[in-house]
Enzyme design. Structure first.
Site, PDB file in Angstrom:
ATOM      1  N   LYS A   1      26.791 -54.492 -23.394  1.00 45.24           N
ATOM      2  CA  LYS A   1      25.643 -54.561 -24.298  1.00 45.24           C
ATOM      3  C   LYS A   1      24.595 -55.526 -23.743  1.00 45.24           C
ATOM      4  O   LYS A   1      24.900 -56.674 -23.431  1.00 45.24           O
ATOM      5  CB  LYS A   1      26.097 -54.996 -25.692  1.00 45.24           C
TER       6      LYS A   1
ATOM      7  N   THR B   1      19.881 -59.515 -37.366  1.00 42.14           N
ATOM      8  CA  THR B   1      20.784 -58.841 -36.430  1.00 42.14           C
ATOM      9  C   THR B   1      22.235 -59.302 -36.589  1.00 42.14           C
ATOM     10  O   THR B   1      23.070 -59.030 -35.725  1.00 42.14           O
ATOM     11  CB  THR B   1      20.333 -59.105 -34.980  1.00 42.14           C
TER      12      THR B   1
ATOM     13  N   GLY C   1      25.909 -59.249 -37.285  1.00 37.61           N
ATOM     14  CA  GLY C   1      26.915 -58.198 -37.412  1.00 37.61           C
ATOM     15  C   GLY C   1      26.666 -56.967 -36.570  1.00 37.61           C
ATOM     16  O   GLY C   1      27.379 -55.964 -36.724  1.00 37.61           O
ATOM     17  N   THR C   2      25.700 -57.019 -35.656  1.00 37.67           N
ATOM     18  CA  THR C   2      25.409 -55.828 -34.853  1.00 37.67           C
ATOM     19  C   THR C   2      26.591 -55.427 -33.975  1.00 37.67           C
ATOM     20  O   THR C   2      26.897 -54.246 -33.830  1.00 37.67           O
ATOM     21  CB  THR C   2      24.167 -56.041 -33.979  1.00 37.67           C
ATOM     22  N   GLY C   3      27.251 -56.418 -33.364  1.00 39.77           N
ATOM     23  CA  GLY C   3      28.384 -56.096 -32.504  1.00 39.77           C
ATOM     24  C   GLY C   3      29.540 -55.491 -33.278  1.00 39.77           C
ATOM     25  O   GLY C   3      30.156 -54.511 -32.842  1.00 39.77           O
ATOM     26  N   CYS C   4      29.833 -56.067 -34.446  1.00 38.66           N
ATOM     27  CA  CYS C   4      30.897 -55.529 -35.301  1.00 38.66           C
ATOM     28  C   CYS C   4      30.560 -54.105 -35.729  1.00 38.66           C
ATOM     29  O   CYS C   4      31.413 -53.205 -35.702  1.00 38.66           O
ATOM     30  CB  CYS C   4      31.072 -56.403 -36.550  1.00 38.66           C
TER      31      CYS C   4
END
Length: 278
Positions: free
Chosen positions: A175, A210, A212-215
């Site tokens: 990412k 942004t 929690g974007t990875g989760c």
């Protein structure tokens, strides 16, 4: 009904962790089950406390689910300690992990800077969890920690990805959001064990919301895999889902606000995410 499982920490602010994962599962039409590894006291400003559950109680949660449900796909998020990772890996080995699609989101640091993974856990993750993964979704700083490589140029992204693929996973998504601070687009780089490579380009959005974007991204991949979608398409759909969640913020809180999990269904795919081969 397809069942997806999240093994992660609880976010009292509702933007990341278990809460984000379950919202994503629901929006993508799979039934979500959860195993909580830790409880955090946090909001959009930061994490003020972390209380990890005992690894044996994490095992009890996993055993309870596997004794009753057929899990099609699962993701790991915040695992916190070496003991926690060992327990999770042990249960997955016992429960025929090859029949499930496993997504590893190597959560290490919260948006506010709190350390969510103990240093002693890194090597255990490399040895015991990554070899079981269908896909791993590190950001660039996480990839540097997992590989021990410095990533400063685009060719080093490929080198780090190939290093991760050597652990046995089927794909890695590098990412780019933490790495690319300028330009009109943010690019995620996808490398498959088959040799296929592609990039996902999305317009850069000027927003502080942004959290929690990875989760959310890894949960969306998990949901799609639970439905039987092929890995390549699952990654593309997940990118579109999380981009919509960022593009239409809820504007909650005074810090890093949560993404909008309603956005993908409400606004649909408007083609903002572009697939580029190579």
């Amino acid at each position: 009904m397809n069942i997806a499982l999240t093994i992660a920490g609880s976010d009292s602010g509702g933007g990341a962790g278990i809460q984000a994962d379950l919202k994503t599962f629901q929006e993508l039409d799979v039934f979500g089950a959860s195993v909580i590894t830790a409880v955090t006291a946090q909001n959009t400003i930061g994490v003020s406390g972390i209380s990890a559950l005992h690894p044996l109680f994490v095992k009890s949660q996993l055993d309870a689910l596997y004794d009753d449900f057929s899990i099609a796909a699962l993701k790991t998020g915040m695992l916190f300690s070496a003991e926690m990772i060992e327990i999770v890996a042990e249960v997955l080995q016992e429960r025929d992990w090859q029949k499930q699609a496993i997504v590893v989101d190597p959560v290490m640091i919260a948006k506010g800077g709190a350390n969510l993974l103990q240093d002693t856990a890194i090597e255990v993750m490399r040895r015991q969890l990554l070899p079981m993964a269908a896909v791993c979704t590190p950001n660039i700083p996480e990839a540097e920690v997992l590989t021990g490589l410095r990533i400063e140029r685009q060719e080093q992204i490929r080198e780090a990805a190939e290093h991760l693929l050597d652990y046995g996973m089927q794909a890695v998504v590098m990412k780019g959001g933490h790495w690319q601070t300028t330009g009109e687009h943010v690019v995620d780089y996808v490398f498959m064990r088959s040799g296929e490579r592609f990039q996902l380009h999305a317009p850069r959005i000027a927003t502080n919301h942004t959290h929690g974007t990875g989760c959310t991204f890894s949960a969306a991949i998990t949901a799609e895999l639970a439905k039987g979608v092929q890995l390549r398409q699952a990654i593309i759909t997940a990118k579109r889902y999380v981009h919509a969640a960022i593009a239409h913020p809820l504007e909650l809180g005074r810090g890093h606000g949560p993404t909008n999990h309603f956005a993908y269904k409400k606004y649909g795919d408007r083609g903002e995410v572009t697939y580029v081969e190579g």
